[in-house]
Design a protein around this motif. Sequence first.
Motif, PDB file in Angstrom:
ATOM      1  N   GLU A 113       1.133  -0.892   0.045  1.00 32.84           N
ATOM      2  CA  GLU A 113       0.261  -0.005  -0.137  1.00 32.84           C
ATOM      3  C   GLU A 113       0.802   1.456   0.198  1.00 32.84           C
ATOM      4  N   ALA A 114       2.001   1.377   0.960  1.00 32.49           N
ATOM      5  CA  ALA A 114       2.763   2.125   0.807  1.00 32.49           C
ATOM      6  C   ALA A 114       3.431   2.698  -0.211  1.00 32.49           C
ATOM      7  N   LEU A 115       3.920   1.567  -1.300  1.00 29.00           N
ATOM      8  CA  LEU A 115       4.841   1.875  -2.284  1.00 29.00           C
ATOM      9  C   LEU A 115       3.603   2.501  -3.387  1.00 29.00           C
ATOM     10  N   LEU A 144       1.875  -2.891  -9.804  1.00 31.30           N
ATOM     11  CA  LEU A 144       1.593  -3.118  -8.864  1.00 31.30           C
ATOM     12  C   LEU A 144       0.105  -4.363  -7.949  1.00 31.30           C
ATOM     13  N   ALA A 145      -0.785  -3.302  -8.689  1.00 32.69           N
ATOM     14  CA  ALA A 145      -2.197  -3.911  -9.197  1.00 32.69           C
ATOM     15  C   ALA A 145      -2.630  -4.970  -9.562  1.00 32.69           C
ATOM     16  N   GLN A 146      -1.770  -4.590 -10.733  1.00 27.82           N
ATOM     17  CA  GLN A 146      -1.352  -6.068 -12.213  1.00 27.82           C
ATOM     18  C   GLN A 146      -1.075  -6.373 -11.660  1.00 27.82           C
ATOM     19  N   ALA A 147      -0.416  -6.744 -11.157  1.00 25.66           N
ATOM     20  CA  ALA A 147       1.179  -7.894 -10.787  1.00 25.66           C
ATOM     21  C   ALA A 147      -0.058  -8.326  -9.764  1.00 25.66           C
ATOM     22  N   GLU A 148      -0.206  -7.860  -8.135  1.00 24.01           N
ATOM     23  CA  GLU A 148      -1.033  -8.881  -7.702  1.00 24.01           C
ATOM     24  C   GLU A 148      -1.963  -9.532  -8.147  1.00 24.01           C
ATOM     25  N   SER A 149      -3.071  -8.829  -8.985  1.00 21.21           N
ATOM     26  CA  SER A 149      -4.045  -9.435  -9.581  1.00 21.21           C
ATOM     27  C   SER A 149      -3.635 -10.757 -10.579  1.00 21.21           C
ATOM     28  N   LEU A 150      -3.008 -10.677 -11.162  1.00 20.51           N
ATOM     29  CA  LEU A 150      -1.970 -11.892 -12.136  1.00 20.51           C
ATOM     30  C   LEU A 150      -1.798 -12.181 -10.822  1.00 20.51           C
ATOM     31  N   CYS A 151      -0.881 -12.734 -10.119  1.00 16.73           N
ATOM     32  CA  CYS A 151      -0.026 -13.879  -9.123  1.00 16.73           C
ATOM     33  C   CYS A 151      -1.609 -14.122  -8.127  1.00 16.73           C
ATOM     34  N   ARG A 152      -2.623 -13.279  -8.111  1.00 17.44           N
ATOM     35  CA  ARG A 152      -3.269 -14.606  -7.435  1.00 17.44           C
ATOM     36  C   ARG A 152      -4.096 -15.481  -7.947  1.00 17.44           C
ATOM     37  N   ASP A 153      -4.306 -15.243  -9.209  1.00 13.15           N
ATOM     38  CA  ASP A 153      -5.356 -15.413 -10.048  1.00 13.15           C
ATOM     39  C   ASP A 153      -4.264 -17.385 -10.217  1.00 13.15           C
ATOM     40  N   SER A 154      -2.764 -16.424 -10.935  1.00 15.61           N
ATOM     41  CA  SER A 154      -2.672 -17.737 -11.768  1.00 15.61           C
ATOM     42  C   SER A 154      -1.025 -18.227 -10.542  1.00 15.61           C
ATOM     43  N   ASN A 265      -5.051 -14.537   4.045  1.00 20.83           N
ATOM     44  CA  ASN A 265      -4.863 -13.184   2.786  1.00 20.83           C
ATOM     45  C   ASN A 265      -5.953 -12.638   3.303  1.00 20.83           C
ATOM     46  N   THR A 266      -5.005 -10.803   3.932  1.00 21.14           N
ATOM     47  CA  THR A 266      -5.616  -9.925   4.279  1.00 21.14           C
ATOM     48  C   THR A 266      -5.605  -8.595   3.741  1.00 21.14           C
ATOM     49  N   THR A 267      -6.484  -8.047   3.839  1.00 16.03           N
ATOM     50  CA  THR A 267      -6.411  -6.640   3.319  1.00 16.03           C
ATOM     51  C   THR A 267      -6.248  -5.358   4.542  1.00 16.03           C
ATOM     52  N   ASP A 268      -5.018  -4.487   4.632  1.00 17.32           N
ATOM     53  CA  ASP A 268      -5.396  -3.918   5.673  1.00 17.32           C
ATOM     54  C   ASP A 268      -6.088  -4.116   6.706  1.00 17.32           C
ATOM     55  N   GLY A 269      -5.437  -5.756   7.062  1.00 20.18           N
ATOM     56  CA  GLY A 269      -5.930  -6.052   8.232  1.00 20.18           C
ATOM     57  C   GLY A 269      -7.344  -7.609   7.936  1.00 20.18           C
ATOM     58  N   TRP A 270      -8.070  -7.145   7.409  1.00 18.07           N
ATOM     59  CA  TRP A 270      -9.222  -8.348   7.288  1.00 18.07           C
ATOM     60  C   TRP A 270      -9.361  -9.202   6.288  1.00 18.07           C
ATOM     61  N   PRO A 271      -9.654 -10.021   6.667  1.00 22.11           N
ATOM     62  CA  PRO A 271      -9.415 -11.260   5.602  1.00 22.11           C
ATOM     63  C   PRO A 271     -10.102 -11.137   4.582  1.00 22.11           C
ATOM     64  N   ASP A 272      -9.082 -12.156   3.853  1.00 25.16           N
ATOM     65  CA  ASP A 272     -10.360 -12.854   2.567  1.00 25.16           C
ATOM     66  C   ASP A 272     -11.383 -13.677   2.950  1.00 25.16           C
ATOM     67  N   LEU A 273     -13.176 -13.224   2.787  1.00 22.38           N
ATOM     68  CA  LEU A 273     -13.876 -14.332   3.204  1.00 22.38           C
ATOM     69  C   LEU A 273     -14.420 -15.022   1.647  1.00 22.38           C
TER      70      LEU A 273
END
Length: 303
Positions: A113-115, A144-154, A265-273
Amino acid sequence: MASSFCHAVVAAIGLGILPASEALADWSVLGERDGMGQGAQGCTTIGGAQACLVLRCDGDGLGWAMSLPEMPEDGDLGVSLEIGGGTYSLDMTISGAVASTGFVARRDDDLVEALGRGVLATVGLDRGRIASFPLPLKGSSRALAQAESLCRDSGQDKAEEDRPVPGQPSDRFVPMFGGEASSEDLSRAAVLLADQLEVIGPDGILSVTRLPVSEGTALLAIETGPSTELYGPSGSAVTLAIVEDGAAWQIAQQVGTIIWADTANTTDGWPDLWMQQVRGVDMPFGLWRWTGAGYAHVKNVDP
Protein backbone atom coordinates in the motif's frame (compact mmCIF):
# COMPACT_ATOMS: atom_id res chain seq x y z
CA MET A 1 28.33 24.83 -8.31
CA ALA A 2 29.65 21.94 -10.41
CA SER A 3 32.65 21.53 -8.12
CA SER A 4 30.38 21.41 -5.04
CA PHE A 5 28.23 18.77 -6.68
CA CYS A 6 31.25 16.60 -7.51
CA HIS A 7 32.55 16.86 -3.94
CA ALA A 8 29.12 15.85 -2.67
CA VAL A 9 29.05 12.80 -4.94
CA VAL A 10 32.55 11.75 -3.86
CA ALA A 11 31.57 12.14 -0.20
CA ALA A 12 28.42 10.10 -0.71
CA ILE A 13 30.35 7.29 -2.38
CA GLY A 14 32.84 7.32 0.47
CA LEU A 15 29.94 6.76 2.89
CA GLY A 16 28.59 3.92 0.79
CA ILE A 17 25.55 5.96 -0.28
CA LEU A 18 25.41 5.95 -4.07
CA PRO A 19 23.21 8.54 -5.80
CA ALA A 20 20.79 7.33 -8.44
CA SER A 21 22.09 8.95 -11.61
CA GLU A 22 18.96 8.24 -13.61
CA ALA A 23 15.56 6.73 -12.92
CA LEU A 24 14.32 4.21 -15.42
CA ALA A 25 10.80 4.21 -16.84
CA ASP A 26 7.70 3.87 -14.67
CA TRP A 27 7.22 0.72 -12.62
CA SER A 28 6.33 -2.10 -14.97
CA VAL A 29 4.53 -5.43 -14.96
CA LEU A 30 6.76 -8.45 -15.52
CA GLY A 31 6.00 -11.50 -17.62
CA GLU A 32 7.42 -15.00 -17.42
CA ARG A 33 9.94 -14.13 -20.13
CA ASP A 34 11.63 -11.60 -17.84
CA GLY A 35 13.12 -14.41 -15.78
CA MET A 36 11.80 -13.26 -12.39
CA GLY A 37 8.32 -14.75 -12.61
CA GLN A 38 5.23 -12.64 -13.06
CA GLY A 39 5.04 -9.52 -10.96
CA ALA A 40 5.94 -5.83 -10.87
CA GLN A 41 9.32 -4.15 -10.68
CA GLY A 42 10.70 -0.71 -10.05
CA CYS A 43 14.28 0.12 -10.92
CA THR A 44 16.78 2.94 -10.68
CA THR A 45 20.23 3.30 -12.25
CA ILE A 46 23.30 3.47 -10.02
CA GLY A 47 26.64 4.02 -11.70
CA GLY A 48 25.33 2.74 -15.01
CA ALA A 49 23.80 -0.45 -13.56
CA GLN A 50 20.29 -1.23 -12.34
CA ALA A 51 19.01 -1.74 -8.83
CA CYS A 52 15.49 -3.20 -8.81
CA LEU A 53 12.82 -4.12 -6.29
CA VAL A 54 10.39 -6.79 -7.49
CA LEU A 55 7.09 -8.11 -6.17
CA ARG A 56 6.83 -11.42 -7.99
CA CYS A 57 4.95 -14.69 -8.00
CA ASP A 58 6.13 -18.13 -8.94
CA GLY A 59 5.30 -21.67 -7.93
CA ASP A 60 5.61 -20.71 -4.26
CA GLY A 61 3.24 -17.71 -4.46
CA LEU A 62 3.97 -14.03 -3.92
CA GLY A 63 7.45 -12.95 -2.87
CA TRP A 64 9.99 -10.12 -2.94
CA ALA A 65 13.24 -9.98 -4.90
CA MET A 66 15.99 -7.41 -5.26
CA SER A 67 18.85 -7.08 -7.72
CA LEU A 68 21.81 -4.76 -7.14
CA PRO A 69 24.83 -3.63 -9.16
CA GLU A 70 27.06 -5.16 -6.47
CA MET A 71 25.28 -7.88 -4.52
CA PRO A 72 27.04 -9.04 -1.33
CA GLU A 73 28.13 -12.65 -1.08
CA ASP A 74 25.65 -15.38 -0.18
CA GLY A 75 23.96 -14.88 3.17
CA ASP A 76 21.28 -12.63 4.58
CA LEU A 77 20.46 -9.09 3.49
CA GLY A 78 18.46 -6.72 5.66
CA VAL A 79 16.45 -4.25 3.58
CA SER A 80 14.61 -1.21 4.89
CA LEU A 81 12.31 1.03 2.88
CA GLU A 82 11.41 4.52 4.08
CA ILE A 83 8.26 5.78 2.37
CA GLY A 84 6.30 8.86 3.37
CA GLY A 85 7.50 8.84 6.96
CA GLY A 86 7.03 5.08 7.46
CA THR A 87 9.72 2.40 7.58
CA TYR A 88 9.21 -1.17 6.34
CA SER A 89 11.67 -4.06 6.68
CA LEU A 90 12.39 -7.16 4.62
CA ASP A 91 14.85 -9.89 5.62
CA MET A 92 16.13 -11.36 2.37
CA THR A 93 18.36 -14.31 1.50
CA ILE A 94 21.04 -13.81 -1.14
CA SER A 95 21.45 -16.37 -3.91
CA GLY A 96 23.81 -15.34 -6.69
CA ALA A 97 22.84 -11.96 -8.10
CA VAL A 98 19.40 -11.86 -6.45
CA ALA A 99 18.16 -11.47 -2.88
CA SER A 100 14.66 -12.72 -2.11
CA THR A 101 12.10 -13.47 0.58
CA GLY A 102 8.54 -14.73 0.76
CA PHE A 103 5.46 -12.54 1.08
CA VAL A 104 3.91 -12.39 4.56
CA ALA A 105 0.50 -10.75 4.31
CA ARG A 106 0.34 -9.38 7.85
CA ARG A 107 3.74 -7.73 7.31
CA ASP A 108 3.78 -6.85 3.63
CA ASP A 109 0.26 -5.68 2.79
CA ASP A 110 1.11 -2.31 4.37
CA LEU A 111 4.33 -2.13 2.36
CA VAL A 112 2.48 -2.73 -0.92
CA GLU A 113 0.00 0.00 0.00
CA ALA A 114 2.82 2.43 0.87
CA LEU A 115 4.67 1.70 -2.38
CA GLY A 116 1.48 2.31 -4.33
CA ARG A 117 0.67 5.67 -2.79
CA GLY A 118 4.25 6.96 -2.37
CA VAL A 119 6.42 9.13 -4.60
CA LEU A 120 9.89 8.01 -3.55
CA ALA A 121 11.30 5.22 -1.40
CA THR A 122 14.70 5.31 0.26
CA VAL A 123 16.13 1.81 0.26
CA GLY A 124 18.64 0.96 2.98
CA LEU A 125 20.87 -2.14 3.01
CA ASP A 126 22.73 -3.57 6.00
CA ARG A 127 25.47 -5.20 3.91
CA GLY A 128 27.61 -4.38 0.91
CA ARG A 129 29.19 -1.27 -0.56
CA ILE A 130 25.82 0.28 -1.40
CA ALA A 131 24.27 1.43 1.86
CA SER A 132 21.32 3.45 0.56
CA PHE A 133 19.70 4.57 -2.67
CA PRO A 134 16.48 6.33 -3.77
CA LEU A 135 13.85 4.33 -5.65
CA PRO A 136 11.24 6.35 -7.60
CA LEU A 137 7.68 5.03 -7.27
CA LYS A 138 6.07 6.55 -10.33
CA GLY A 139 3.58 4.07 -11.79
CA SER A 140 3.95 1.68 -8.84
CA SER A 141 0.26 1.69 -7.88
CA ARG A 142 -0.89 0.52 -11.32
CA ALA A 143 1.90 -2.04 -11.73
CA LEU A 144 1.48 -3.53 -8.25
CA ALA A 145 -2.28 -3.83 -8.64
CA GLN A 146 -1.90 -5.63 -11.97
CA ALA A 147 0.85 -7.85 -10.59
CA GLU A 148 -1.15 -8.86 -7.52
CA SER A 149 -4.10 -9.69 -9.74
CA LEU A 150 -1.92 -11.82 -12.04
CA CYS A 151 -0.23 -13.52 -9.13
CA ARG A 152 -3.41 -14.29 -7.24
CA ASP A 153 -5.01 -15.72 -10.38
CA SER A 154 -2.01 -17.74 -11.52
CA GLY A 155 -0.23 -18.61 -8.30
CA GLN A 156 -1.21 -17.70 -4.77
CA ASP A 157 -4.96 -17.98 -5.23
CA LYS A 158 -5.00 -21.33 -7.09
CA ALA A 159 -6.77 -22.90 -4.13
CA GLU A 160 -7.95 -25.92 -6.04
CA GLU A 161 -4.37 -26.85 -6.94
CA ASP A 162 -1.87 -25.37 -4.56
CA ARG A 163 -3.48 -24.80 -1.19
CA PRO A 164 -6.26 -25.99 1.08
CA VAL A 165 -9.80 -24.73 0.74
CA PRO A 166 -12.38 -24.25 3.49
CA GLY A 167 -13.79 -27.45 4.89
CA GLN A 168 -10.44 -29.26 4.81
CA PRO A 169 -8.24 -29.62 7.91
CA SER A 170 -6.32 -26.31 8.12
CA ASP A 171 -5.60 -23.62 10.70
CA ARG A 172 -5.84 -21.07 7.94
CA PHE A 173 -9.64 -20.85 7.65
CA VAL A 174 -11.71 -19.64 10.59
CA PRO A 175 -15.41 -20.61 10.41
CA MET A 176 -17.71 -17.60 10.56
CA PHE A 177 -20.61 -19.68 11.81
CA GLY A 178 -21.38 -21.45 15.07
CA GLY A 179 -22.56 -18.47 17.12
CA GLU A 180 -19.35 -17.58 18.99
CA ALA A 181 -20.32 -14.10 20.14
CA SER A 182 -21.20 -12.24 23.33
CA SER A 183 -24.62 -11.14 24.54
CA GLU A 184 -23.60 -7.59 23.60
CA ASP A 185 -23.03 -8.66 19.99
CA LEU A 186 -26.38 -10.46 19.96
CA SER A 187 -28.06 -7.28 21.15
CA ARG A 188 -26.30 -5.22 18.48
CA ALA A 189 -27.36 -7.71 15.80
CA ALA A 190 -30.96 -7.65 17.00
CA VAL A 191 -31.03 -3.87 16.64
CA LEU A 192 -29.41 -3.93 13.18
CA LEU A 193 -31.86 -6.55 11.83
CA ALA A 194 -34.95 -5.62 13.81
CA ASP A 195 -37.12 -5.33 10.67
CA GLN A 196 -36.16 -8.82 9.46
CA LEU A 197 -36.57 -10.39 12.90
CA GLU A 198 -40.06 -8.92 13.11
CA VAL A 199 -41.04 -10.73 9.90
CA ILE A 200 -39.38 -13.99 11.03
CA GLY A 201 -41.22 -13.99 14.33
CA PRO A 202 -40.38 -15.21 17.85
CA ASP A 203 -39.34 -18.70 16.73
CA GLY A 204 -36.65 -17.38 14.41
CA ILE A 205 -32.90 -17.93 14.65
CA LEU A 206 -30.40 -15.18 15.43
CA SER A 207 -26.83 -16.47 15.48
CA VAL A 208 -23.78 -14.20 15.63
CA THR A 209 -20.11 -15.13 15.11
CA ARG A 210 -17.45 -12.57 15.98
CA LEU A 211 -13.96 -12.30 14.43
CA PRO A 212 -11.62 -9.71 16.01
CA VAL A 213 -9.75 -7.70 13.38
CA SER A 214 -7.88 -5.18 15.52
CA GLU A 215 -8.17 -3.67 18.97
CA GLY A 216 -11.73 -2.43 19.34
CA THR A 217 -12.78 -3.60 15.85
CA ALA A 218 -14.41 -6.87 14.83
CA LEU A 219 -16.32 -8.46 11.97
CA LEU A 220 -19.72 -9.99 12.75
CA ALA A 221 -21.42 -12.68 10.67
CA ILE A 222 -25.11 -12.59 11.62
CA GLU A 223 -27.27 -15.54 10.53
CA THR A 224 -31.06 -15.13 10.54
CA GLY A 225 -33.95 -17.39 9.57
CA PRO A 226 -35.96 -19.36 8.80
CA SER A 227 -37.97 -17.32 6.31
CA THR A 228 -38.51 -18.25 2.67
CA GLU A 229 -40.41 -14.97 2.35
CA LEU A 230 -37.24 -13.02 3.07
CA TYR A 231 -34.48 -15.35 1.94
CA GLY A 232 -35.92 -17.64 -0.72
CA PRO A 233 -35.48 -21.44 -0.83
CA SER A 234 -32.52 -21.51 1.55
CA GLY A 235 -34.67 -20.00 4.29
CA SER A 236 -31.73 -18.26 5.95
CA ALA A 237 -29.12 -15.62 5.20
CA VAL A 238 -25.99 -14.02 6.63
CA THR A 239 -25.46 -10.31 7.14
CA LEU A 240 -21.95 -8.91 7.65
CA ALA A 241 -21.48 -6.09 10.12
CA ILE A 242 -18.61 -4.18 11.69
CA VAL A 243 -18.30 -3.36 15.38
CA GLU A 244 -15.91 -0.55 16.21
CA ASP A 245 -15.61 1.02 19.66
CA GLY A 246 -19.06 -0.29 20.56
CA ALA A 247 -20.85 1.03 17.44
CA ALA A 248 -22.14 -1.43 14.82
CA TRP A 249 -23.27 -1.09 11.21
CA GLN A 250 -24.06 -3.40 8.29
CA ILE A 251 -21.74 -3.72 5.32
CA ALA A 252 -23.40 -6.54 3.32
CA GLN A 253 -26.67 -8.50 3.38
CA GLN A 254 -27.48 -12.03 2.21
CA VAL A 255 -23.92 -12.81 1.18
CA GLY A 256 -24.05 -16.53 1.90
CA THR A 257 -24.93 -18.98 4.64
CA ILE A 258 -21.54 -20.65 5.16
CA ILE A 259 -18.54 -18.31 5.50
CA TRP A 260 -14.87 -18.86 6.35
CA ALA A 261 -12.31 -16.14 7.07
CA ASP A 262 -8.97 -16.68 5.30
CA THR A 263 -6.38 -15.56 7.85
CA ALA A 264 -3.50 -16.08 5.39
CA ASN A 265 -4.77 -13.40 3.00
CA THR A 266 -5.68 -10.03 4.44
CA THR A 267 -6.17 -6.47 3.18
CA ASP A 268 -5.54 -3.74 5.76
CA GLY A 269 -5.97 -6.45 8.38
CA TRP A 270 -9.33 -7.67 7.02
CA PRO A 271 -9.32 -11.33 5.92
CA ASP A 272 -10.55 -12.61 2.59
CA LEU A 273 -13.93 -14.33 2.99
CA TRP A 274 -14.87 -17.62 1.32
CA MET A 275 -18.62 -18.11 1.04
CA GLN A 276 -21.02 -20.88 0.06
CA GLN A 277 -24.80 -20.81 -0.09
CA VAL A 278 -24.91 -24.42 1.14
CA ARG A 279 -21.96 -26.30 2.58
CA GLY A 280 -20.89 -29.18 0.35
CA VAL A 281 -18.05 -30.46 -1.78
CA ASP A 282 -19.85 -29.65 -5.03
CA MET A 283 -20.64 -26.04 -4.20
CA PRO A 284 -18.25 -23.35 -5.53
CA PHE A 285 -16.78 -20.82 -3.13
CA GLY A 286 -17.30 -17.11 -3.67
CA LEU A 287 -14.08 -15.26 -2.76
CA TRP A 288 -14.70 -11.80 -1.29
CA ARG A 289 -12.03 -9.19 -0.49
CA TRP A 290 -11.93 -6.03 1.61
CA THR A 291 -12.11 -2.81 -0.44
CA GLY A 292 -11.54 -0.24 2.29
CA ALA A 293 -15.25 0.37 2.83
CA GLY A 294 -16.68 -3.16 2.72
CA TYR A 295 -16.32 -6.49 0.93
CA ALA A 296 -16.59 -7.10 -2.82
CA HIS A 297 -16.80 -10.36 -4.76
CA VAL A 298 -13.52 -11.19 -6.53
CA LYS A 299 -14.19 -14.55 -8.19
CA ASN A 300 -15.57 -18.05 -7.69
CA VAL A 301 -13.33 -21.00 -6.82
CA ASP A 302 -14.39 -24.59 -7.38
CA PRO A 303 -13.85 -26.93 -4.42
